[in-house]
Design a protein around this motif. Structure first.
Motif, PDB file in Angstrom:
ATOM      1  N   UNK A 474       0.827  -1.147  -0.091  1.00  0.00           N
ATOM      2  CA  UNK A 474       0.123   0.108   0.017  1.00  0.00           C
ATOM      3  C   UNK A 474       0.901   1.333   0.131  1.00  0.00           C
ATOM      4  N   UNK A 475       1.999   1.174   1.001  1.00  0.00           N
ATOM      5  CA  UNK A 475       2.790   2.190   0.915  1.00  0.00           C
ATOM      6  C   UNK A 475       3.488   2.480  -0.652  1.00  0.00           C
ATOM      7  N   UNK A 476       4.100   1.376  -1.333  1.00  0.00           N
ATOM      8  CA  UNK A 476       4.594   1.363  -2.350  1.00  0.00           C
ATOM      9  C   UNK A 476       3.465   2.049  -3.482  1.00  0.00           C
ATOM     10  N   UNK A 477       2.427   1.604  -3.300  1.00  0.00           N
ATOM     11  CA  UNK A 477       1.179   2.235  -4.411  1.00  0.00           C
ATOM     12  C   UNK A 477       1.000   3.681  -4.190  1.00  0.00           C
ATOM     13  N   UNK A 478       1.304   4.179  -2.915  1.00  0.00           N
ATOM     14  CA  UNK A 478       1.000   5.703  -2.733  1.00  0.00           C
ATOM     15  C   UNK A 478       2.242   6.539  -3.012  1.00  0.00           C
ATOM     16  N   UNK A 479       3.352   5.609  -3.643  1.00  0.00           N
ATOM     17  CA  UNK A 479       4.452   6.523  -4.046  1.00  0.00           C
ATOM     18  C   UNK A 479       4.482   6.906  -5.277  1.00  0.00           C
ATOM     19  N   UNK A 480       5.057   8.130  -5.888  1.00  0.00           N
ATOM     20  CA  UNK A 480       5.193   8.698  -7.037  1.00  0.00           C
ATOM     21  C   UNK A 480       6.247   7.724  -7.911  1.00  0.00           C
ATOM     22  N   UNK A 481       6.423   7.794  -9.140  1.00  0.00           N
ATOM     23  CA  UNK A 481       7.324   7.317  -9.796  1.00  0.00           C
ATOM     24  C   UNK A 481       8.732   7.927  -9.430  1.00  0.00           C
ATOM     25  N   UNK A 482       8.916   8.935  -9.191  1.00  0.00           N
ATOM     26  CA  UNK A 482      10.149   9.582  -8.675  1.00  0.00           C
ATOM     27  C   UNK A 482      10.633   9.111  -7.303  1.00  0.00           C
ATOM     28  N   UNK A 483       9.677   8.726  -6.553  1.00  0.00           N
ATOM     29  CA  UNK A 483       9.850   8.292  -5.103  1.00  0.00           C
ATOM     30  C   UNK A 483      10.378   7.058  -5.093  1.00  0.00           C
ATOM     31  N   UNK A 484       9.705   6.147  -6.096  1.00  0.00           N
ATOM     32  CA  UNK A 484      10.063   4.787  -6.254  1.00  0.00           C
ATOM     33  C   UNK A 484      11.343   4.632  -6.761  1.00  0.00           C
ATOM     34  N   UNK A 485      11.721   5.492  -7.734  1.00  0.00           N
ATOM     35  CA  UNK A 485      13.117   5.558  -8.199  1.00  0.00           C
ATOM     36  C   UNK A 485      14.073   6.012  -7.148  1.00  0.00           C
ATOM     37  N   UNK A 486      13.653   6.736  -6.388  1.00  0.00           N
ATOM     38  CA  UNK A 486      14.472   7.276  -5.129  1.00  0.00           C
ATOM     39  C   UNK A 486      15.045   5.982  -4.265  1.00  0.00           C
ATOM     40  N   UNK A 487      14.031   5.154  -3.945  1.00  0.00           N
ATOM     41  CA  UNK A 487      14.306   4.029  -3.240  1.00  0.00           C
ATOM     42  C   UNK A 487      15.163   3.069  -3.971  1.00  0.00           C
ATOM     43  N   UNK A 488      14.783   2.843  -5.349  1.00  0.00           N
ATOM     44  CA  UNK A 488      15.746   1.972  -6.168  1.00  0.00           C
ATOM     45  C   UNK A 488      17.154   2.372  -5.987  1.00  0.00           C
ATOM     46  N   UNK A 489      17.247   3.915  -6.023  1.00  0.00           N
ATOM     47  CA  UNK A 489      18.576   4.436  -6.308  1.00  0.00           C
ATOM     48  C   UNK A 489      19.325   4.300  -5.110  1.00  0.00           C
ATOM     49  N   UNK A 490      18.593   4.574  -3.932  1.00  0.00           N
ATOM     50  CA  UNK A 490      19.168   4.339  -2.529  1.00  0.00           C
ATOM     51  C   UNK A 490      19.803   2.862  -2.205  1.00  0.00           C
ATOM     52  N   UNK A 491      18.795   1.743  -2.818  1.00  0.00           N
ATOM     53  CA  UNK A 491      19.115   0.345  -2.693  1.00  0.00           C
ATOM     54  C   UNK A 491      20.278   0.099  -3.694  1.00  0.00           C
ATOM     55  N   UNK A 492      20.247   0.582  -4.724  1.00  0.00           N
ATOM     56  CA  UNK A 492      21.587   0.445  -5.596  1.00  0.00           C
ATOM     57  C   UNK A 492      22.881   0.928  -5.073  1.00  0.00           C
ATOM     58  N   UNK A 493      22.674   2.128  -4.540  1.00  0.00           N
ATOM     59  CA  UNK A 493      24.058   2.822  -3.845  1.00  0.00           C
ATOM     60  C   UNK A 493      24.331   2.169  -2.724  1.00  0.00           C
ATOM     61  N   UNK A 494      23.609   1.462  -1.941  1.00  0.00           N
ATOM     62  CA  UNK A 494      24.043   0.612  -0.851  1.00  0.00           C
ATOM     63  C   UNK A 494      24.647  -0.628  -1.556  1.00  0.00           C
ATOM     64  N   UNK A 495      24.188  -1.149  -2.619  1.00  0.00           N
ATOM     65  CA  UNK A 495      24.825  -2.473  -3.246  1.00  0.00           C
ATOM     66  C   UNK A 495      26.200  -1.890  -3.463  1.00  0.00           C
TER      67      UNK A 495
END
Length: 973
Positions: A474-495
């Motif tokens: 539900x939280x993911x559904x509430x996020x904008x495309x940019x916000x999801x991209x931010x999570x992915x970017x943070x995840x990739x930065x961590x990796x």
């Protein structure tokens, strides 16, 4: 005298064999404790009073993160760099409910200063302020699953605590603590509740460190044969002098004592197969006072043993005799408040009133009739023995923790170290009514008490997990495309952060030793075979502070076998294993079992009997199987101990059906607890049973095969009792014989010589009948999944490398160090979020991988399977290889207590491993080359392709990956 510190107190303390000095750092008011002695193992510790306000696990996460790079030591994880490259004898960090400590030790002085400096720089100047990725890795972060695109949480502490919260006994312990101390500093979980950890922000995390990690809130510890003036000056000049005194608000908030006893009910999660009758917990808990009271601090632990934990403990016996529970144990706190709980496991919450009444009536009877004097003497003897032994191999660290029991709360650390005077005083009160009056005040008439009833709730954790998945989606559904991209970017930065190798510049910041510091031979442990005409007697002459450590090995190779008609019938072997748990706990002809336990501990400091096995280094298919009887005793009581042991093994009565069932139910409970707490070890041993005769034998007598047999036996106990009893009697008459008998003695040669005649008498009473042995074989399984209601997994693969043409040599220990601390750590722990991972490469040529509290299954197996690729591409500088080599040296020459030296000598003797051979292995390790390591890649690939696999973990994830397993077995019976 160092003018930067003020001496507060000075005293020689026999219990720690040290001149103890307590200092205060003048500028910052840091507290310092110094134990000067002749121990070559030098220890340092720094701790802080860390008081959490919530259950986000902030104290625990900070503990992990400060060790992930600092001002001077700029690699990603200096802690792991030291694990793999130093000669440390202890290196860890621990979070308690009100303190966090960072202890280290080493026998090498330069290494000691290296370790101390890395830890001091870590706690005061961590890199986590510049690198948010450290918090994301160790604490928690959002992750979007590549395959399912689901949003989920990951993080090392998050997954570690998911494992903790999967253990019913831990849940019960938390329910007790949080309800005894609601609205206090102890009413929250400093380790972290997985449901609350994701609410911890990076900013609040940093604020917690800023507030608590200051010298004015620190407790510093030094131990060993150090130049203490030099060490104190070093700490001041390099660290403490850089700070000003601050007033730190680390006050412990306590709630008001209860005016009236409280009752709480709660639940823990269970799968359908774990539900059923008598799966509940009932507890009776008291808060007995504060650790600031020296008498209360000692007596809380004393009463735990006296009333609950010993075999003849009256509260335990009353519950078992009333058939109120299958197991009974004590819980105690490690904090300012002195909590004591009696926990009845596998009971029925409907019997809570009966449980309460039984506890209180038993206490009243104890008070009115008086405590058994032999029980008091035996219990005090246990404590006196423990202090005389001095804490064993890791005594330097144990002393630090003991000191903090009083020191952290404003009292002298000496109060936590001394016990002899207390024990002497209590011994003088045995014939008075002191103990009865103390119990009356602190337990029976103490309104600050709590009754809890905890029962299983079907699929509770699954519902919570589903609810969390829904919340995250539900939280993911509430996020904008940019916000999801931010999570992915943070995840990739961590990796990227996790997978980017440290630069040469960063690596060079980690201090290291030179190979010239390494002694090429191993420490000689003297062993002598004593001439006599009754047994093989081995002497390991050691200074043991007037304690004799004795191991008697009864050869069971011929006396216990498998039914030759069916290679699947292990019954006699398993009954033999269960018998070893009964001996010493059932009545004998001279003593009923309650009195026997008292007699054992009036005379001895400990007594155990276990099935054990050794493989011959020269022919590992040659397995030596023994019943291992071990005891420790003060030198002057060795004759008495041998007479008592003779009574136990010759005259144990194996006809008390109720008592035997009580003991077996406790054994079953203990195995169930160890599955969740030590699942990685059990998985490793199970994998070994797939390809090794010794592994299969150990599985039958100590592993999951024994657990399943025991569960089935108890389910059908009435029907099987007669045949089981006859089997026990038959086995007892066979195993205690003098054929091939080995006696291993560690202590004074003079004491052994003075007592040889008593050993001869003991052996003379044994049977000399000979028995023919049975056949043996491997497990028929290859891959098994064992399901539990846990939210994490324990994953192991392995095989016998000698079957693939590779026998053990010392370079394989270097390889294990590299794989464990680099490849497996980075991929399974740092990236995968598991609490731990590693690989063992043993003298028997086993390769055995393992993961601990692991959120993954298939990903972890893929990591194991790709070890060979990592090895193919291995590229180490001479400096890096040297550090890995140094990090393996303790494997060949470990730090051991005197008793452990005797045990190691015995293992080497039976296994035909000489000190020359161990020195040869050590030199092979010292001469390891990168080319040699890379040459092992093909055999690593082949070993994982054998697909010997064991997983203990969540039912859902195992069934989702059912194609990996030959069979899936529900673990709880």
């Amino acid at each position: 005298m160092n003018n930067k510190y003020k001496l507060i107190e000075e005293k020689y303390i026999d219990e720690v064999a040290s001149l103890v000095k307590v200092y205060e750092h003048i500028k910052t008011k840091a507290q310092v404790l110094v134990l000067s002695n002749d121990d070559e193992n030098k220890a340092f510790g720094i701790g802080f009073r860390t008081i959490p306000k919530d259950s986000t696990g902030v104290a625990h996460i900070v503990e992990h993160c400060v060790l992930s790079g600092s001002r001077k030591y700029t690699t990603r994880e200096p802690f792991m760099d030291l694990i793999k490259s130093s000669m440390q004898t202890f290196l860890n960090a621990m979070t308690f409910s009100d303190k966090t400590i960072y202890p280290v030790s080493s026998r090498n002085e330069k290494d000691f200063y290296n370790l101390m400096d890395v830890y001091l720089d870590a706690v005061f100047y961590p890199r986590m302020y510049e690198k948010k990725e450290i918090f994301l890795q160790e604490g928690w972060h959002y992750e979007i699953d590549e395959e399912t695109e689901e949003l989920k949480y990951n993080g090392v502490v998050y997954n570690e605590m998911k494992g903790v919260y999967s253990d019913p006994q831990n849940i019960v312990s938390d329910i007790i603590t949080f309800n005894l101390h609601r609205d206090s500093s102890y009413g929250v979980d400093s380790g972290g509740d997985p449901a609350e950890i994701p609410s911890l922000s990076y900013e609040n995390f940093l604020d917690f460190h800023r507030k608590h990690y200051h010298p004015s809130n620190s407790y510093i510890y030094l131990y060993g044969n150090l130049d203490m003036e030099k060490a104190l000056s070093y700490i001041d000049e390099n660290y403490l002098s850089n700070f000003e005194k601050e007033t730190i608000d680390s006050e412990i908030i306590l709630n008001e004592p209860f005016k009236k006893q409280k009752f709480i009910s709660d639940t823990y999660s269970a799968s359908e197969s774990e539900m059923g009758e008598n799966k509940d917990y009932l507890t009776y808990s008291w808060c007995m006072g504060s650790s600031t009271d020296k008498l209360d601090l000692f007596m809380r632990n004393f009463l735990s043993e006296l009333l609950i934990d010993s075999e003849s403990a009256p509260l335990k016996m009353a519950i078992l005799k009333a058939n109120l529970a299958e197991d009974v144990y004590a819980e105690t706190s490690a904090s300012e408040v002195l909590d004591l709980s009696i926990v009845a496991k596998n009971t029925d919450v409907k019997r809570k009133d009966e449980f309460k009444d039984l506890i209180e009536s038993t206490l009243k009877e104890i008070i009115s009739k008086g405590i058994n004097k032999d029980l008091l003497r035996a219990t005090l003897n246990k404590f006196e023995f423990a202090f005389r032994e001095g804490g064993g191999t890791q005594r330097s660290i144990i002393y630090y923790i003991r000191a903090l029991n009083s020191w952290l709360y404003g009292e002298s650390p000496i109060d936590g170290l001394e016990a002899n005077e207390m024990i002497e005083d209590l011994n003088s009160k045995i014939d008075s009514d002191f103990f009865e009056k103390y119990i009356e005040e602190k337990l029976l008439n103490n309104n600050y008490s709590l009754i809890t009833a905890v029962e299983p709730e079907l699929n509770k954790s699954k519902r919570e997990e589903d609810k969390l998945k829904s919340k995250l989606q539900n939280y993911k559904s509430s996020l904008s495309k940019e916000e999801i991209e931010k999570i992915v970017a943070e995840q990739n930065n961590l990796i990227d952060f996790q997978m980017t190798e440290d630069s040469p510049k960063d690596k060079n910041t980690i201090p290291s030793l030179e190979l010239s510091y390494i002694n090429k031979s191993i420490t000689h442990i003297p062993r002598e075979e004593i001439e006599n005409d009754f047994a093989k007697v081995l002497l390991n002459e050691q200074f043991t502070n007037s304690i004799s450590y004795v191991t008697v090995l009864f050869d069971t190779s011929g006396s216990v076998s498998i039914d030759e008609d069916s290679k699947y019938t292990f019954e006699e072997l398993q009954n033999y294993s269960l018998l070893t748990d009964l001996i010493g706990k059932v009545s004998t002809e001279k003593y009923n079992y309650e009195d026997l336990d008292n007699e054992i501990y009036k005379v001895m400091g400990g007594f155990t009997l276990n099935p054990t096995s050794y493989s011959d280094y020269n022919d590992k298919n040659n397995i030596y199987k023994y019943a291992e009887l071990k005891f420790k005793v003060l030198d002057e009581k060795l004759e008495d101990a041998l007479k008592l042991i003779d009574e136990i093994i010759q005259n144990s009565i194996l006809t008390d059906k109720n008592r035997i069932k009580e003991i077996l139910l406790i054994e079953k409970s203990d195995i169930e607890s160890s599955i969740l707490q030590n699942g990685h070890s059990i998985a490793v041993e199970t994998v070994k049973s797939y390809y090794s005769q010794q592994g299969m034998y150990n599985n039958i007598v100590n592993g999951l095969e024994l657990y399943f047999y025991l569960a089935d036996l108890l389910d059908n106990f009435d029907e099987r009792w007669e045949s089981f009893r006859e089997s026990l009697i038959s086995i007892k008459n066979k195993i205690f014989n003098k054929n091939n008998l080995i006696i291993n003695y560690t202590g004074s040669k003079e004491t052994l010589n003075d007592n040889l005649k008593y050993f001869k008498d003991f052996v003379g009473n044994l049977s000399d009948e000979k028995y023919d042995g049975g056949t043996f074989f491997y497990n028929t399984s290859k891959s098994q999944g064992f399901t539990t209601s846990a939210n994490v997994q324990y994953v192991s693969k392995g095989c016998d490398l000698s079957e693939l043409g590779l026998d053990y040599n010392g370079s394989l220990s270097v390889l294990a160090n590299i794989l464990s601390t680099d490849y497996l750590h980075n991929n399974i722990r740092a990236k995968g979020g598991a609490y731990g991972a590693g690989v063992k490469l043993t003298l028997n040529s086993d390769i055995l991988t393992y993961s601990y509290r692991d959120p993954n299954l298939k990903k972890t197996i893929d990591v194991y399977d790709n070890m060979y690729e990592f090895l193919e591409n291995l590229n180490l500088t001479d400096e890096e290889l040297k550090n890995y080599i140094i990090g393996t040296m303790n494997a060949f020459d470990p730090m051991l207590s005197p008793a452990a030296k005797g045990d190691l000598n015995l293992t080497r003797y039976i296994s035909n491993i000489t000190e020359d051979k161990m020195s040869e292995f050590k030199n092979q390790a010292l001469n390891t080359t990168v080319e040699q390591l890379k040459s092992y890649a093909p055999i690593l690939k082949e070993s994982m392709e054998k697909n010997y696999l064991c997983v203990i973990g969540g039912e859902e994830i195992i069934k989702e990956n059912s194609e990996l397993f030959n069979e899936i077995i529900n673990l709880k019976r």
